[in-house]
Scaffold this motif. Structure first.
Motif, PDB file in Angstrom:
ATOM      1  N   PHE A 173      19.253  -9.179  -9.565  1.00 22.80           N
ATOM      2  CA  PHE A 173      20.010  -8.203 -10.347  1.00 22.80           C
ATOM      3  C   PHE A 173      20.081  -6.852  -9.634  1.00 22.80           C
ATOM      4  CE2 PHE A 173      19.173 -11.385 -13.528  1.00 22.80           C
ATOM      5  CZ  PHE A 173      20.264 -11.319 -14.384  1.00 22.80           C
ATOM      6  N   ASP A 174      20.129  -6.868  -8.319  1.00 25.25           N
ATOM      7  CA  ASP A 174      20.232  -5.648  -7.511  1.00 25.25           C
ATOM      8  C   ASP A 174      21.628  -5.599  -6.900  1.00 25.25           C
ATOM      9  OD1 ASP A 174      20.052  -3.572  -5.665  1.00 25.25           O
ATOM     10  OD2 ASP A 174      17.997  -4.059  -5.104  1.00 25.25           O
ATOM     11  N   GLU A 179      27.596  -5.992  -2.512  1.00 24.23           N
ATOM     12  CA  GLU A 179      28.390  -4.902  -1.941  1.00 24.23           C
ATOM     13  C   GLU A 179      28.216  -3.615  -2.743  1.00 24.23           C
ATOM     14  OE1 GLU A 179      32.454  -6.037  -1.096  1.00 24.23           O
ATOM     15  OE2 GLU A 179      31.855  -8.148  -0.908  1.00 24.23           O
ATOM     16  N   SER A 180      27.003  -3.422  -3.296  1.00 21.53           N
ATOM     17  CA  SER A 180      26.650  -2.207  -4.066  1.00 21.53           C
ATOM     18  C   SER A 180      27.604  -1.968  -5.235  1.00 21.53           C
ATOM     19  CB  SER A 180      26.629  -0.977  -3.143  1.00 21.53           C
ATOM     20  OG  SER A 180      25.649  -1.139  -2.129  1.00 21.53           O
ATOM     21  N   SER A 181      28.109  -3.049  -5.807  1.00 21.30           N
ATOM     22  CA  SER A 181      29.044  -2.946  -6.924  1.00 21.30           C
ATOM     23  C   SER A 181      28.493  -3.683  -8.131  1.00 21.30           C
ATOM     24  CB  SER A 181      30.406  -3.535  -6.527  1.00 21.30           C
ATOM     25  OG  SER A 181      31.229  -3.719  -7.657  1.00 21.30           O
ATOM     26  N   GLU A 182      28.292  -2.957  -9.232  1.00 15.27           N
ATOM     27  CA  GLU A 182      27.826  -3.598 -10.458  1.00 15.27           C
ATOM     28  C   GLU A 182      28.871  -4.561 -10.994  1.00 15.27           C
ATOM     29  OE1 GLU A 182      27.322  -1.669 -14.552  1.00 15.27           O
ATOM     30  OE2 GLU A 182      25.259  -1.702 -13.760  1.00 15.27           O
ATOM     31  N   MET A 185      28.603  -7.679  -9.025  1.00 18.08           N
ATOM     32  CA  MET A 185      27.357  -8.350  -9.375  1.00 18.08           C
ATOM     33  C   MET A 185      27.526  -9.105 -10.702  1.00 18.08           C
ATOM     34  SD  MET A 185      23.529  -6.779 -10.064  1.00 18.08           S
ATOM     35  CE  MET A 185      23.940  -6.038 -11.653  1.00 18.08           C
ATOM     36  N   PHE A 186      28.069  -8.446 -11.711  1.00 23.17           N
ATOM     37  CA  PHE A 186      28.239  -9.088 -13.010  1.00 23.17           C
ATOM     38  C   PHE A 186      29.194 -10.281 -12.915  1.00 23.17           C
ATOM     39  CE2 PHE A 186      26.860  -5.707 -16.344  1.00 23.17           C
ATOM     40  CZ  PHE A 186      25.611  -5.658 -15.733  1.00 23.17           C
ATOM     41  N   LYS A 187      30.239 -10.164 -12.098  1.00 21.17           N
ATOM     42  CA  LYS A 187      31.187 -11.268 -11.954  1.00 21.17           C
ATOM     43  C   LYS A 187      30.521 -12.467 -11.282  1.00 21.17           C
ATOM     44  CE  LYS A 187      35.753 -12.489 -10.152  1.00 21.17           C
ATOM     45  NZ  LYS A 187      36.965 -12.005  -9.426  1.00 21.17           N
ATOM     46  N   ALA A 188      29.727 -12.203 -10.227  1.00 22.89           N
ATOM     47  CA  ALA A 188      29.034 -13.287  -9.519  1.00 22.89           C
ATOM     48  C   ALA A 188      28.013 -13.956 -10.431  1.00 22.89           C
ATOM     49  CB  ALA A 188      28.363 -12.745  -8.263  1.00 22.89           C
ATOM     50  N   THR A 251      18.829  -3.672 -17.486  1.00 27.35           N
ATOM     51  CA  THR A 251      19.957  -4.165 -16.697  1.00 27.35           C
ATOM     52  C   THR A 251      20.253  -5.622 -17.032  1.00 27.35           C
ATOM     53  OG1 THR A 251      19.461  -2.672 -14.854  1.00 27.35           O
ATOM     54  CG2 THR A 251      20.810  -4.593 -14.350  1.00 27.35           C
ATOM     55  N   ILE A 252      19.189  -6.431 -17.128  1.00 26.53           N
ATOM     56  CA  ILE A 252      19.358  -7.847 -17.448  1.00 26.53           C
ATOM     57  C   ILE A 252      19.919  -8.008 -18.861  1.00 26.53           C
ATOM     58  CG2 ILE A 252      18.170 -10.049 -17.744  1.00 26.53           C
ATOM     59  CD1 ILE A 252      16.131  -9.088 -15.671  1.00 26.53           C
TER      60      ILE A 252
END
Length: 333
Positions: A173-174, A179-182, A185-188, A251-252
């Protein structure tokens, strides 16, 4: 057990597809259960526990993770997985080789079978993969294992549960790994956790791998149960040691809520206070200290014999088979 290094030659970054290979299995038809009446042909899914680690070396903490059970019951199969391409760590000159790590993983697999706590311990495999991220591993494993089952005329859904330590959960969850994009990250992670499409339905953007995470706490009091509600503004202020934990926990929770996913997608377990603090680096340091001549440490005021005595504790952090392998192959000295 000895593994021929030629087994690894074809599996190198960017070499061929598929970039996954089962090196050793407890029986030829893995991941199908050993018992004929337990074959997944009569049910809709096969549940596989995946322990993905660097295994440098495997420790009792790895053993405890691999020996754990599902909250709802046992797994159908277990997989010890080594990535030849790690998102954080590169193999350096002098490091224990991938072949040696795989051989230690096979020793650990035999220890699991000896434990015989769960039927799935007799249905275990050791494999290598050329994929650095959990999201990528989930997609690749699910695809290739479904192909393997179809070749046996079996059509169950493959349900993967990745079991890991809390440090690894933090990396999952980092945003650094997305690519430093929340948003990315959420999409992946949506693709990782979201349920797969129902049979016969068309695949849409909302479908995913249906994978889940089980994470081991460092101690019973260190981390909250993710199934509990997130701390609210009326809660008493956390101590300084709790702030990073609560921040990560938030965050989780935010992700699971925004993606309309159940909290059970990320579960916490206790593996026991006797093993939760064991690390591979401790074992490596212990072996190295044991191999060095006894000297007096002026800085610490500790006699060399005491240092040597402490270093011998490494042998209590690994299973018997792994211990013998480390000694017989003079590793970490």
């Amino acid at each position: 057990m000895v593994l021929n290094s030629s087994s690894l030659q074809h599996l190198r970054p960017g070499s061929i597809y598929p970039t996954f290979e089962i090196i050793w299995g407890s029986h030829p038809l893995w991941p199908t259960p050993l018992l004929k009446d337990a074959l997944p042909s009569a049910r809709d899914r096969i549940r596989i526990l995946v322990l993905d680690s660097s295994f440098n070396p495997p420790t009792l903490a790895h053993f405890a993770l691999a020996n754990s059970n599902r909250p709802e019951g046992d797994y159908d199969a277990k997989l010890l997985l080594l990535s030849v391409r790690n998102a954080d760590k590169e193999l350096k000159p002098g490091d224990v080789t991938h072949v040696q790590r795989l051989e230690m993983m096979m020793e650990l697999a035999e220890d699991l079978r000896d434990a015989n706590d769960h039927e799935s311990n007799n249905n275990v495999a050791v494999a290598i993969i050329d994929e650095p991220t959990f999201v990528g591993k989930s997609k690749l494993l699910r695809t290739l294992l479904k192909e393997k089952l179809r070749a046996m005329s079996l059509m169950p859904e493959v349900e993967l549960t990745f079991i890991l330590g809390f440090d690894t959960l933090e990396r999952l969850f980092d945003t650094k790994y997305y690519e430093s994009s929340e948003e990315k990250m959420f999409k992946a992670l949506q693709g990782f956790f979201a349920p797969p499409p129902n049979p016969g339905s068309s695949i849409n953007d909302e479908s995913g791998d249906g994978s889940s995470i089980i994470c081991a706490r460092r101690s019973p009091s260190s981390y909250p149960h993710l199934s509990h509600p997130a701390p609210n503004s009326n809660s008493s202020p956390p101590s300084s040691s709790e702030v990073p934990v609560n921040s990560h926990y938030q965050t989780i929770s935010t992700f699971l809520t925004s993606a309309a996913l159940p909290s059970s997608c990320v579960s916490m377990i206790d593996i026991g206070k006797d093993v939760w603090s064991i690390s591979s680096s401790e074992v490596r340091k212990g072996v190295k200290m044991e191999s060095e001549p006894e000297t007096e440490s002026m800085e610490e005021g500790i006699q060399g014999s005491e240092v040597n005595k402490r270093s011998r504790q490494w042998s209590e952090m690994v299973t018997g088979r792994v211990r013998r392998y480390i000694i017989d192959n003079s590793l970490y000295k």
